[in-house]
Design a protein around this motif. Sequence first.
Motif, PDB file in Angstrom:
ATOM      1  N   LYS A   1     -60.667 -22.084   0.861  1.00 26.11           N
ATOM      2  CA  LYS A   1     -61.008 -23.356   0.231  1.00 26.11           C
ATOM      3  C   LYS A   1     -60.379 -24.574   0.909  1.00 26.11           C
ATOM      4  N   PRO A   2     -59.096 -24.541   1.307  1.00 27.19           N
ATOM      5  CA  PRO A   2     -58.526 -25.743   1.932  1.00 27.19           C
ATOM      6  C   PRO A   2     -59.278 -26.176   3.190  1.00 27.19           C
ATOM      7  N   GLU A   3     -59.689 -25.218   4.021  1.00 31.57           N
ATOM      8  CA  GLU A   3     -60.421 -25.553   5.240  1.00 31.57           C
ATOM      9  C   GLU A   3     -61.756 -26.217   4.912  1.00 31.57           C
ATOM     10  N   ILE A   4     -62.470 -25.661   3.929  1.00 25.04           N
ATOM     11  CA  ILE A   4     -63.783 -26.197   3.571  1.00 25.04           C
ATOM     12  C   ILE A   4     -63.639 -27.544   2.866  1.00 25.04           C
ATOM     13  N   ALA A   5     -62.617 -27.681   2.044  1.00 29.07           N
ATOM     14  CA  ALA A   5     -62.394 -28.941   1.323  1.00 29.07           C
ATOM     15  C   ALA A   5     -62.117 -30.101   2.271  1.00 29.07           C
ATOM     16  N   ALA A   6     -61.619 -29.796   3.461  1.00 30.87           N
ATOM     17  CA  ALA A   6     -61.297 -30.844   4.428  1.00 30.87           C
ATOM     18  C   ALA A   6     -62.514 -31.309   5.227  1.00 30.87           C
ATOM     19  N   LEU A   7     -63.655 -30.625   5.081  1.00 33.81           N
ATOM     20  CA  LEU A   7     -64.849 -31.031   5.819  1.00 33.81           C
ATOM     21  C   LEU A   7     -65.311 -32.412   5.357  1.00 33.81           C
ATOM     22  N   PRO A   8     -65.888 -33.215   6.267  1.00 35.01           N
ATOM     23  CA  PRO A   8     -66.281 -34.588   5.915  1.00 35.01           C
ATOM     24  C   PRO A   8     -67.171 -34.687   4.681  1.00 35.01           C
ATOM     25  N   LEU A   9     -68.054 -33.727   4.481  1.00 39.71           N
ATOM     26  CA  LEU A   9     -68.980 -33.789   3.350  1.00 39.71           C
ATOM     27  C   LEU A   9     -68.253 -33.691   2.013  1.00 39.71           C
ATOM     28  N   PHE A  10     -67.108 -32.986   1.985  1.00 38.02           N
ATOM     29  CA  PHE A  10     -66.424 -32.709   0.727  1.00 38.02           C
ATOM     30  C   PHE A  10     -65.081 -33.411   0.561  1.00 38.02           C
ATOM     31  N   ALA A  11     -64.532 -33.957   1.628  1.00 38.39           N
ATOM     32  CA  ALA A  11     -63.137 -34.393   1.624  1.00 38.39           C
ATOM     33  C   ALA A  11     -62.821 -35.424   0.546  1.00 38.39           C
ATOM     34  N   SER A  12     -63.744 -36.340   0.248  1.00 34.26           N
ATOM     35  CA  SER A  12     -63.442 -37.438  -0.667  1.00 34.26           C
ATOM     36  C   SER A  12     -64.020 -37.254  -2.064  1.00 34.26           C
ATOM     37  N   MET A  13     -64.668 -36.152  -2.318  1.00 36.79           N
ATOM     38  CA  MET A  13     -65.338 -36.011  -3.604  1.00 36.79           C
ATOM     39  C   MET A  13     -64.365 -35.610  -4.705  1.00 36.79           C
ATOM     40  N   ASP A  14     -64.807 -35.739  -5.943  1.00 37.32           N
ATOM     41  CA  ASP A  14     -63.989 -35.404  -7.098  1.00 37.32           C
ATOM     42  C   ASP A  14     -63.563 -33.939  -7.038  1.00 37.32           C
ATOM     43  N   PRO A  15     -62.257 -33.651  -7.177  1.00 34.20           N
ATOM     44  CA  PRO A  15     -61.784 -32.261  -7.050  1.00 34.20           C
ATOM     45  C   PRO A  15     -62.440 -31.297  -8.036  1.00 34.20           C
ATOM     46  N   GLU A  16     -62.693 -31.750  -9.252  1.00 33.76           N
ATOM     47  CA  GLU A  16     -63.340 -30.862 -10.223  1.00 33.76           C
ATOM     48  C   GLU A  16     -64.757 -30.519  -9.808  1.00 33.76           C
ATOM     49  N   GLN A  17     -65.490 -31.521  -9.383  1.00 35.90           N
ATOM     50  CA  GLN A  17     -66.858 -31.300  -8.922  1.00 35.90           C
ATOM     51  C   GLN A  17     -66.873 -30.402  -7.694  1.00 35.90           C
ATOM     52  N   ARG A  18     -65.918 -30.621  -6.809  1.00 35.84           N
ATOM     53  CA  ARG A  18     -65.824 -29.800  -5.597  1.00 35.84           C
ATOM     54  C   ARG A  18     -65.517 -28.353  -5.945  1.00 35.84           C
ATOM     55  N   GLU A  19     -64.650 -28.146  -6.914  1.00 33.05           N
ATOM     56  CA  GLU A  19     -64.305 -26.791  -7.313  1.00 33.05           C
ATOM     57  C   GLU A  19     -65.507 -26.076  -7.926  1.00 33.05           C
ATOM     58  N   GLN A  20     -66.347 -26.791  -8.643  1.00 35.23           N
ATOM     59  CA  GLN A  20     -67.562 -26.188  -9.201  1.00 35.23           C
ATOM     60  C   GLN A  20     -68.487 -25.720  -8.086  1.00 35.23           C
ATOM     61  N   ILE A  21     -68.587 -26.525  -7.035  1.00 33.24           N
ATOM     62  CA  ILE A  21     -69.412 -26.134  -5.886  1.00 33.24           C
ATOM     63  C   ILE A  21     -68.827 -24.892  -5.219  1.00 33.24           C
ATOM     64  N   PHE A  22     -67.522 -24.915  -4.990  1.00 30.99           N
ATOM     65  CA  PHE A  22     -66.893 -23.805  -4.292  1.00 30.99           C
ATOM     66  C   PHE A  22     -66.982 -22.504  -5.091  1.00 30.99           C
ATOM     67  N   ALA A  23     -66.941 -22.614  -6.405  1.00 31.82           N
ATOM     68  CA  ALA A  23     -67.003 -21.412  -7.243  1.00 31.82           C
ATOM     69  C   ALA A  23     -68.337 -20.690  -7.098  1.00 31.82           C
ATOM     70  N   ALA A  24     -69.387 -21.431  -6.762  1.00 30.86           N
ATOM     71  CA  ALA A  24     -70.717 -20.818  -6.656  1.00 30.86           C
ATOM     72  C   ALA A  24     -71.168 -20.622  -5.212  1.00 30.86           C
ATOM     73  N   ALA A  25     -70.369 -21.085  -4.248  1.00 34.38           N
ATOM     74  CA  ALA A  25     -70.772 -21.030  -2.845  1.00 34.38           C
ATOM     75  C   ALA A  25     -70.376 -19.705  -2.204  1.00 34.38           C
ATOM     76  N   PHE A  26     -71.052 -19.391  -1.104  1.00 36.11           N
ATOM     77  CA  PHE A  26     -70.760 -18.190  -0.323  1.00 36.11           C
ATOM     78  C   PHE A  26     -70.402 -18.607   1.097  1.00 36.11           C
ATOM     79  N   LEU A  27     -69.320 -18.068   1.615  1.00 39.83           N
ATOM     80  CA  LEU A  27     -68.958 -18.282   3.014  1.00 39.83           C
ATOM     81  C   LEU A  27     -69.117 -16.946   3.727  1.00 39.83           C
ATOM     82  N   GLN A  28     -70.120 -16.869   4.612  1.00 35.60           N
ATOM     83  CA  GLN A  28     -70.452 -15.600   5.231  1.00 35.60           C
ATOM     84  C   GLN A  28     -70.498 -15.725   6.747  1.00 35.60           C
ATOM     85  N   VAL A  29     -70.221 -14.608   7.414  1.00 34.43           N
ATOM     86  CA  VAL A  29     -70.356 -14.520   8.864  1.00 34.43           C
ATOM     87  C   VAL A  29     -71.635 -13.744   9.163  1.00 34.43           C
ATOM     88  N   PHE A  30     -72.522 -14.355   9.950  1.00 32.66           N
ATOM     89  CA  PHE A  30     -73.799 -13.741  10.293  1.00 32.66           C
ATOM     90  C   PHE A  30     -73.799 -13.358  11.769  1.00 32.66           C
TER      91      PHE A  30
END
Length: 231
Positions: free
Chosen positions: A6-35
């Motif tokens: 989560k810390p690495e993804i939270a630092a990305l430009p798209l997410f860095a400044s957004m509300d932490p609660e809203q960001r956590e809701q996104i992260f809870a439902a997101a998938f980080l996968q290697v293809f």
Amino acid sequence: MRAAEKPEIAALPLFASMDPEQREQIFAAAFLQVFPPALKLFDTGQKPDFLHILIDGMVELFTGNGDRTTSMAIVRPVRSFILAAAYTDQPYLMSARTLTASRILMIPSPLIRDAIDNDRSLMRGAMQELAFGFRYFVRALTDMKLRQSVERLGNFILLESGERGGAVQFDLPVEKRILASLLGMTPENLSRAFSALAAHGVIVSGNTVQITNTELLAAFARPDPFLDRPG
């Protein structure tokens, strides 16, 4: 997504400044996968279930008509694809496949639409992503209309050199057949174009490009200070 990611993804430009609660809701439902390489991620005409964000690797966006296909863009980190489809809930206009092993964050489209509507920081980030995509395709279309095929290849090599801090020797980032498609050429025309560039300061051996005279190449390819700068 694992807690350690989560810390690495939270630092990305798209997410860095957004509300932490809203960001956590996104992260809870997101998938980080290697293809793995050469894996199709989605097809043209498919409804977008996810917004994809490339963290590591390389992805090709392509489309086709009948038995013809063409490369539209090469996505490199860190960049989302295809936000316009995910936000509008419209079918993809392009297909996507990995070119290398790629680490991709996948966010359910309904969730990202709701988050963009409710978080101004994420909305600004989304607008920047959409603006980047628009400007990319304007540049690509201008390049296709105003340069001959050998000039397009020369300009591509100059841009790749610039991405590498002015390196005069580097490997092509993609296979030659993909590069040919991206530049609107056949593989045979690409081979002839590489040969033609020898007179303009470029030597190609296999997948390796060597610029022997940057000034000569720039005089031939005529890079535009506005159209060809990144961003």
